[in-house]
Scaffold this motif. Structure first.
Motif, mmCIF file in Angstrom:
data_model
loop_
_atom_site.group_PDB
_atom_site.id
_atom_site.type_symbol
_atom_site.label_atom_id
_atom_site.label_comp_id
_atom_site.label_asym_id
_atom_site.label_seq_id
_atom_site.Cartn_x
_atom_site.Cartn_y
_atom_site.Cartn_z
ATOM 1 N N ARG A 17 0.846 -1.209 0.000
ATOM 2 C CA ARG A 17 0.000 0.000 0.000
ATOM 3 C C ARG A 17 0.875 1.250 0.000
ATOM 4 N NH1 ARG A 17 -3.238 -0.055 5.225
ATOM 5 N NH2 ARG A 17 -1.139 -0.392 5.988
ATOM 6 N N LEU A 28 1.371 4.288 -2.733
ATOM 7 C CA LEU A 28 1.299 5.723 -2.395
ATOM 8 C C LEU A 28 2.574 6.425 -2.850
ATOM 9 C CD1 LEU A 28 -0.200 5.501 1.201
ATOM 10 C CD2 LEU A 28 -1.022 7.079 -0.572
ATOM 11 N N ALA A 35 -7.959 9.234 5.411
ATOM 12 C CA ALA A 35 -8.710 8.338 4.523
ATOM 13 C C ALA A 35 -9.751 7.595 5.347
ATOM 14 C CB ALA A 35 -7.763 7.358 3.843
ATOM 15 N N TYR A 76 -12.367 4.734 5.103
ATOM 16 C CA TYR A 76 -12.595 3.573 4.223
ATOM 17 C C TYR A 76 -13.777 2.815 4.800
ATOM 18 C CZ TYR A 76 -11.224 -1.415 3.257
ATOM 19 O OH TYR A 76 -11.174 -2.760 2.974
ATOM 20 N N PHE A 108 -5.882 4.080 4.207
ATOM 21 C CA PHE A 108 -6.025 3.450 2.899
ATOM 22 C C PHE A 108 -6.073 1.931 3.067
ATOM 23 C CE2 PHE A 108 -4.123 7.477 1.387
ATOM 24 C CZ PHE A 108 -4.980 7.748 0.341
ATOM 25 N N ASP A 119 -5.462 -2.051 1.928
ATOM 26 C CA ASP A 119 -4.449 -2.848 1.246
ATOM 27 C C ASP A 119 -5.111 -4.187 0.931
ATOM 28 O OD1 ASP A 119 -2.294 -4.373 0.470
ATOM 29 O OD2 ASP A 119 -1.011 -3.802 2.150
ATOM 30 N N THR A 179 -5.768 0.127 -2.319
ATOM 31 C CA THR A 179 -4.938 1.265 -2.737
ATOM 32 C C THR A 179 -4.142 0.952 -3.997
ATOM 33 O OG1 THR A 179 -4.791 1.870 -0.436
ATOM 34 C CG2 THR A 179 -3.133 2.836 -1.878
ATOM 35 N N GLN A 180 -3.702 -0.320 -4.113
ATOM 36 C CA GLN A 180 -2.900 -0.697 -5.276
ATOM 37 C C GLN A 180 -3.760 -0.726 -6.542
ATOM 38 O OE1 GLN A 180 -2.617 -1.773 -2.035
ATOM 39 N NE2 GLN A 180 -1.356 -3.622 -2.008
ATOM 40 N N LEU A 200 -5.053 3.894 -6.703
ATOM 41 C CA LEU A 200 -4.133 5.005 -6.993
ATOM 42 C C LEU A 200 -3.607 5.024 -8.430
ATOM 43 C CD1 LEU A 200 -2.156 5.547 -3.665
ATOM 44 C CD2 LEU A 200 -4.305 6.562 -4.455
#
Ligand code: AMP
Ligand code: GLY
Length: 401
Positions: free
Chosen positions: A11, A15, A244, A246, A265, A267, A270-271, A274
């Motif tokens: 994550r 970022l 963030a 979520y 964020f 995980d 996020t991958q 973003l």
């Protein structure tokens, strides 16, 4: 901007990748081999690295629960993430449920079992530990007996702590992340995480085996309304939420229900999210941290992203320990994020990349449609080789997409 990134997983790699691509100077508190080409790694306390920084971005929940953002505030450094008090939305599931109740947020019915109580259960409740449990504090039961056993196990392993019982809900799940400045929020593309370990959502819950974004659903407006009610409610209670937010939602036949909040964020969400950004993330993170988001919409690519986690075969219990071969090359359509990796010297002194964690890599494919994004992610994943590497083959391929 000079930005400190706290946290060392895939994550944070995602970022850091988008921030670095926009020319920001990055400092890291954790050693992830993926960070070395993006900035300076100095494994010291974040407060030390923060001196002279424009912003600190906190990835994991641990430092948030521990009050890192509060400490940085006393040093005068803006930090992206909630204060310790506001982090209770994730750090105490019971706080979160009671907050939902106070603000009429749709969520599963619940009861709290106080320490020492041993109720006889009347239905297959979902049993949850109150505090942070790294994805291991939830037992979803199918029978009353299973629920009773789960309650006994929760009480035995966490004596003196209350346990949450929740009605079991059914439906697809949706992760909706928003950047919040205490009063306002901006929504990121909704994602679907695949939390169970094996294909077809079989096996134990994990931190997440893969994600796809955006997910098209008519329930999004209801989810966003819940996020807005939450931000307004936190402000009204004197604990404004910055960072963030979520929301983990279940889209039931009766509408969207909040399952849980995370205050960071996700995980692997996020991958997947973003790489879809078409503008610099830093002004949004700084705006959230300082109380004024710079707009109401983040610019996005017209694309889909599918993120596949390459894990150790023994994950979520075990870790991998083996050299990694065949790390795919990154391109406009493929991102490679390192989570559980490390550098080791071989017998000739050559530095090699090793798998060292449970979730080792996340491979993200991008494409004009979800199918193309999936194919690209899986083509990338197929190049990776290490002992007992394992991944789900159905990320983004459920009946929902
Ligand atoms: P949580 O950490 O609360 O999101 O729970 C982890 C996972 O357990 C969720 O992603 C769901 O798959 C499942 N879960 C949690 N609460 C419920 C519930 N009330 N009904 C059905 N499944 C649930
Ligand atoms: N994807 C689940 C989490 O970040 O907790």
């Amino acid at each position: 901007m000079k930005i400190v990134v706290v946290g060392g997983g895939a994550r944070e790699h995602a970022l850091a990748s988008v921030l670095s691509a926009c020319g920001h100077e990055l400092l890291f508190t954790h050693e992830n081999p993926g960070f070395f080409s993006l900035g300076t790694v100095r494994p010291v306390a974040p407060e030390v690295l923060a001196a002279g920084a424009d912003l600190v971005v906190v990835g994991p929940e641990g430092p948030l629960a521990d009050g890192l953002v509060d400490r940085l505030a006393t040093l005068g450094v803006p930090a992206f993430g909630p204060t310790r008090t506001a982090a209770a939305l994730e750090c105490s599931k019971i706080f979160c449920k009671r907050f939902c109740h106070r603000h009429a947020i749709p969520t599963a019915d619940f009861i709290v079992v106080e320490p020492g109580d041993t109720p006889v259960l009347d239905r297959p409740w979902v049993v949850k530990l109150d505090g942070l449990a790294a994805g291991k504090g939830v037992w979803v039961s199918s029978t009353i007996e299973q629920a009773q056993e789960a309650l006994a196990a929760a009480q035995a392993t966490h004596p003196g702590q209350p346990v949450l019982l929740e009605d079991r809900l059914y439906g697809p799940e949706l992760s909706v992340l928003a950047l919040c400045d205490g009063e306002d929020l901006v929504v990121l593309p909704p994602a679907r995480d695949h939390k169970r370990r094996f294909n077809l959502d079989q096996g134990p819950n994990t931190g997440g085996m893969g994600a796809i974004a955006p997910v098209e659903t008519s329930d999004l407006a209801a989810c966003v309304a819940i996020l807005r009610t939450t931000v307004a409610g936190m402000a009204a209670e004197g604990t404004p939420f910055r960072g963030a937010l979520y929301g983990g939602f279940m889209l039931t036949p009766a509408g969207a229900r909040l399952l849980e909040y995370n205050v960071r964020f996700g995980d692997p969400e996020t991958q997947a999210i973003l790489p879809l950004l078409a503008e610099d993330l830093a002004p949004w993170l700084l705006g959230a941290a300082t109380g004024r988001l710079p707009g109401s919409n983040v610019k996005l690519l017209d694309a889909y992203a599918c993120a596949v986690v390459i894990a150790a075969a023994t994950y979520p219990e075990g870790r991998a320990s083996s050299q990694i071969y065949g790390l795919p090359a990154e391109s406009d359509n493929l991102r490679v994020y390192q989570g559980g990796t490390t550098l080791r010297a071989d017998s000739r002194g050559h530095i090699r990349l090793w798998a060292s964690g449970g979730r080792v890599l996340t491979i993200t494919g991008l494409g004009a449609d979800p199918g193309l994004a999936r194919r690209r992610a899986y083509q990338g994943a197929a190049e990776v080789r290490f002992l007992d590497a394992d991944w789900r083959t159905d990320i983004g391929a459920g009946p929902w997409s």
